[in-house]
Design an enzyme around this catalytic site. Structure first.
Site, PDB file in Angstrom:
ATOM      1  N   GLN A  44      -5.779  -1.812  -6.625  1.00  0.00           N
ATOM      2  CA  GLN A  44      -6.383  -0.903  -5.657  1.00  0.00           C
ATOM      3  C   GLN A  44      -7.093   0.230  -6.392  1.00  0.00           C
ATOM      4  OE1 GLN A  44      -4.349   2.302  -2.918  1.00  0.00           O
ATOM      5  NE2 GLN A  44      -4.226   0.357  -1.825  1.00  0.00           N
ATOM      6  N   SER A  79      -7.492   5.187   0.088  1.00  0.00           N
ATOM      7  CA  SER A  79      -7.855   3.917  -0.539  1.00  0.00           C
ATOM      8  C   SER A  79      -9.324   3.584  -0.303  1.00  0.00           C
ATOM      9  CB  SER A  79      -6.991   2.785   0.021  1.00  0.00           C
ATOM     10  OG  SER A  79      -5.618   3.069  -0.128  1.00  0.00           O
ATOM     11  N   ASP A 134       0.810  -1.218   0.000  1.00  0.00           N
ATOM     12  CA  ASP A 134       0.000   0.000   0.000  1.00  0.00           C
ATOM     13  C   ASP A 134       0.842   1.266   0.000  1.00  0.00           C
ATOM     14  OD1 ASP A 134      -2.574   1.270   0.037  1.00  0.00           O
ATOM     15  OD2 ASP A 134      -2.293   1.729   2.159  1.00  0.00           O
TER      16      ASP A 134
END
Length: 320
Positions: free
Chosen positions: A305, A255, A233
């Site tokens: 993502q 996110s 991430d």
């Protein structure tokens, strides 16, 4: 939370030796070390909080996977996880992780994890585990050809180099100093770092070598997956903003969802190449894809993502 390991000579570990146990990665000893409260109930605390003052999404994903992995046997491995971020994480209080044993089959096991703060879910995740099943059907893309990490500057050295530029504007100096002050528990070496003069030419792609700081060891493949979830991430969503940095700066970026697929054993404390690209952005959202490659060219992990991206104009066009 251990599982069969890959032989070291197949993981492309390079010349990095395994340091003593007292140099173990803080990702294992602190960040992903959950406190058990009851059966399938855990508490996680925080190590690093970004300048946004929101909990780092990779920490939540990694801790949730740790919680899920504690509810399965040692002879299965992680093969995928699919997550949604539903509320901002509060860095002032711990996170509770509630695990539901959704399905335990002969080949696949599914665990649902809910992360809770202030009595409300901030994150939900489904993690799937698989018993080893060999198959003659195998293929993968080819790893990009890039310089090895030993020939590249780490992120800290690159920032220091930028700060020494006498032509650097003060506003950029402030931002770079703020980034340099953060104690991120991962090491990063950008493959082709961009200078401020190159902003108008950036594509929505970036690559960097990455590994956990400190020693994790070979014996717990699931833990390496949890560390990779943390790493995946970092700077990932920002890939979608790269072609627009010359004109806009991020006002709000967070996110929405995060998915990972684990293909082959690896060690997260050895250098891996993180290849990131953004095929689309629009509607205040950006989509990014990522691949984590072992040094020997094996594709270890794939990621995807989507996140919210809201921006502010950087300068007026008349000043460009």
């Amino acid at each position: 939370m251990s599982a069969p390991q890959a032989p070291e000579d197949k993981q492309g570990g390079g010349n990095r030796g395994d340091p003593p146990g007292d140099l173990r990665s803080v990702l294992v000893t602190s960040v992903l070390n959950l406190e058990p409260l009851d059966e399938d109930l855990f508490r996680g605390r925080h190590y690093w909080v970004p300048v946004t003052k929101r909990l780092f999404g990779g920490q939540i994903v990694g801790q949730a996977l740790v919680a899920a992995a504690k509810s399965v046997s040692e002879d299965v491995h992680v093969h995928s996880l699919h997550c949604y971020f539903v509320r901002a994480g509060d860095p002032k209080v711990p996170v509770l992780y509630q695990v539901e044993r959704t399905r335990t089959g002969s080949s696949f096991l599914v665990r649902s994890v809910k992360a809770v703060q202030h009595g409300k879910p901030i994150f939900i995740c489904q993690a799937s585990f698989q018993h080893t099943q060999p198959s003659p059907v195998q293929h993968q893309f080819s790893m990009p050809t890039v310089p090895p990490p030993e020939k590249l500057l780490d992120y800290e050295a690159f920032i220091d180099q930028c700060l020494r530029d006498p032509n650097l504007q003060e506003k950029y100096s402030v931002v770079l100093n703020r980034i340099a002050a953060q104690e991120v528990p991962i090491e990063i070496k950008p493959v082709n770092p961009s200078t401020l003069s190159q902003l108008q030419k950036l594509e929505p792609k970036q690559m960097f070598w990455v590994r956990a700081r400190g020693y994790i060891g070979e014996g717990d493949i699931k833990m390496h997956c949890c560390v990779a979830a943390y790493i995946s991430d970092y700077a990932f969503l920002g890939t979608a903003l790269l072609p627009h940095l010359w004109q806009y700066k991020a006002h709000f970026m967070v996110s929405l969802d995060h998915s990972m697929w684990f293909h082959a054993p690896f060690r997260a404390d050895h250098w891996m190449l993180y290849e990131c690209e953004s095929p689309w952005a629009g509607g205040s959202r950006g989509l990014v894809h990522g691949r984590l490659w072992r040094r020997d060219g094996v594709l270890a992990v794939s990621c995807a993502q989507e996140g919210v991206i809201r921006v502010k104009p950087r300068v007026s066009k008349s000043k460009l």
